[in-house]
Design an enzyme around this catalytic site. Sequence first.
Site, PDB file in Angstrom:
ATOM      1  N   TYR A 110      31.809  -0.131  44.215  1.00  0.00           N
ATOM      2  CA  TYR A 110      30.684   0.137  44.798  1.00  0.00           C
ATOM      3  C   TYR A 110      29.503  -0.783  43.895  1.00  0.00           C
ATOM      4  O   TYR A 110      29.753  -0.954  42.845  1.00  0.00           O
ATOM      5  CB  TYR A 110      30.123   1.300  45.059  1.00  0.00           C
ATOM      6  N   TRP A 112      26.829  -0.330  42.484  1.00  0.00           N
ATOM      7  CA  TRP A 112      25.692  -0.050  41.744  1.00  0.00           C
ATOM      8  C   TRP A 112      26.065   0.068  40.279  1.00  0.00           C
ATOM      9  O   TRP A 112      25.476   0.576  39.419  1.00  0.00           O
ATOM     10  CB  TRP A 112      25.237   1.156  42.303  1.00  0.00           C
TER      11      TRP A 112
END
Length: 761
Positions: A110, A112
Amino acid sequence: MTQKPVMHSAHWGAFHAQREGEHLRVTPFPRDPDPSPLLQNFRHALHHPARVARPMVRRGWLENGPGPDQRRGADEYVAVSWEEACQRVAQELKRVGDAHGPAGIFGGSYGWSSAGRFHHAQSQVHRFLNTVMGGYVRSVNSYSSGAASVLLPHIVGDMTEIARRGVSWEEIAAHSDIVLAFGGLALKNSQVASGGLSEHTERGFMRQAAQRGTRFISVSPLKSDLPDEAQGEWLALRPGTDAAFMLGLLSVLIADGLTDEAFLARYCVGWPEMVAYLRGEEDGVVRDARWAAEICGISSEAIGTFARRLHGKRVLVTVAHALQRAEHGEQPVWLGLVLAAALGQPGLPGGGYTYALGALGHYGKHHNLVSFPALPQGKNGIDRLIPVARIADMLLNPGTPFDYNGRRLTYPHIRLAYWAGGNPFHHHQDLARLRRAFCQLDTLIVHESAWTASARHADIVLPATMTLEREDIGGAPTDRHLVAMQPVAAPYAEAKDDYTIFSELARRLGREEAFTEGRDARGWLQHHYRQLQEKLAAHQVTIPEFGQFWQQGVIELPQVKDGGRMINAFRADPEAAPLPTPSGKIEIFSATIAGFGYENCPGHPVWREPQQKPDADHPLWLIANQPATRLHSQLDFGEYSLSGKRGGREVCRLNSQDAAARGIADGDIIELYNDRGHVLAAARLTDAIMPGVVQLPTGAWYDPVDPTAARPLCRHGNPNVLTLDIGTSSLTQGCSGQITVVQVRKFAGEVTPVQAFIPPQ
């Protein structure tokens, strides 16, 4: 030993870090007017006991080899050397690749993991799988905006234009009369932005706007979704009923002749179909203010008064991520646009419609003249995908067909999942189901800096460096400062950065040159910086050479004031500057979506009853929103994150009336439960949340007493034990994790200490 301060950056701000023994002194970037307290989560993070120190292999996988295994999440780990770990990973990748091809490999991750543009874990793992393995099964969209990112291109065009360029905070401060914020404008959300942000300005602009006379109205079950600086109003709706409320507002505007019919005729398609639906001409149900009042809990008189307040004002309608992270989440996003159009506002300074304003620190800002280059991803040799929130469906149901955005697709049979820079046990719903899904894999490989729940379910865990332990460049499309992210500390124990790990694996698989292109990490940073120089030189802009930039620590980039450029040009001349939709106009009715034939998302916005509603067994709504003390689950063991807990447990906020009815006092350990599991949390009583609603933020590391239980008990307070794992609709298959239903009681069992930050055996 104390070192001199160095410049660095995170998703929640730029800062100077100074090593003082095992701890850090973190000083915010001096030009940031409102620095985020999340920076303090770094202070004791470098040598925290939760760090992964060595390559580890799950005992069951080591002894029995690859294959489905119900022991994942409850097994022991065996430390191995980097040599053995890399050999085993390379062999398993080759085995799966030879037997099943790229369609047997899922590239997780992901976006982040790090604010650095090179050590961006998602980019690294995808580049590796493309250039070394020939491709992989990919995920599309995000947990945050999965429904909106598919819907908006159909009805208004490019999502980036609407979310990032739709309106600026400067415009709001200067022109808006009313900011109608469905889901609020919580500053905890705009503290963070992918790639980092050096200046937090939302609080100041809200203050300026309020002082000028802008009226902020937050429509939300939570009063905290609007900061005090906005001096606004709080309208508390029942969770998940925003679409019904908007339909009621539209009915009043139509009945009172307050719609902008000239705008609707020239700039929109489908208004007659919308009116027919409201009047009940489709199915005999009249959707007026009285109808809406029964659903959303606001009186019909209040709905009427509210609608009339909007007429003749410069109104900006904003819709938060939160609204579309629920069953039928497409509908309030679509209806927010319809409401703005009915008022004739799109394209006016400080008016119109914007999606997710305040959801990230990038939105409502000016854009840089040019963007910072990204790490090339290579070419994926296959086109196999799933919407990101359908990971458990895929692993549990290989070969099963599913609908998505007009396509009929089939879930592939995944044998190996490779995860770097993500924690699905934070993002995903129904964690017992997610665990069962991961148990179907042959092999799960994870790069992690700490023992998250995802690492605890992996077969091979490779220790990864934290952002503080590597050099990178931090930058974002709407941040005017480019930051030299200088390393603060040497890698912890045996940790290595993702690029180093993938380079070694690529070498073992005979594809090192394809992956590295002959560059080390510093070489890539210099390469990307030169590309930035070339892009700026085309605009006659010069920036310092790389060496000077690295020594300075930060440079300022030129920006352009281009907010609302697409919708403004469209309003000026819809024929010369049509929207990128099939009709070239705002699509109140979408023939494309209607043609898909989805009952749960037809051709115009509608109200659909959710399957989850309070009942006698589960009488309370649960709001599982973003936390205020960390980004997602990152650094949950950090100083600031821990300061928001009580006794090491996450805090659940509930209305004083609901607490009194259950004999719950402030600070009690309470149990939230439903058919999917149980969660412990510390109670905090408040009247800033509407009765019938409880709020427990996401991000507490999953800590089940028995990881194998069908209905687990998480003693730390992770609400995704309780949330439902279903798609928002057949159109978008977005995440529905914002809202669920629960019962709450004072916990009567044995209260055992939280063990989320203690490494597994």
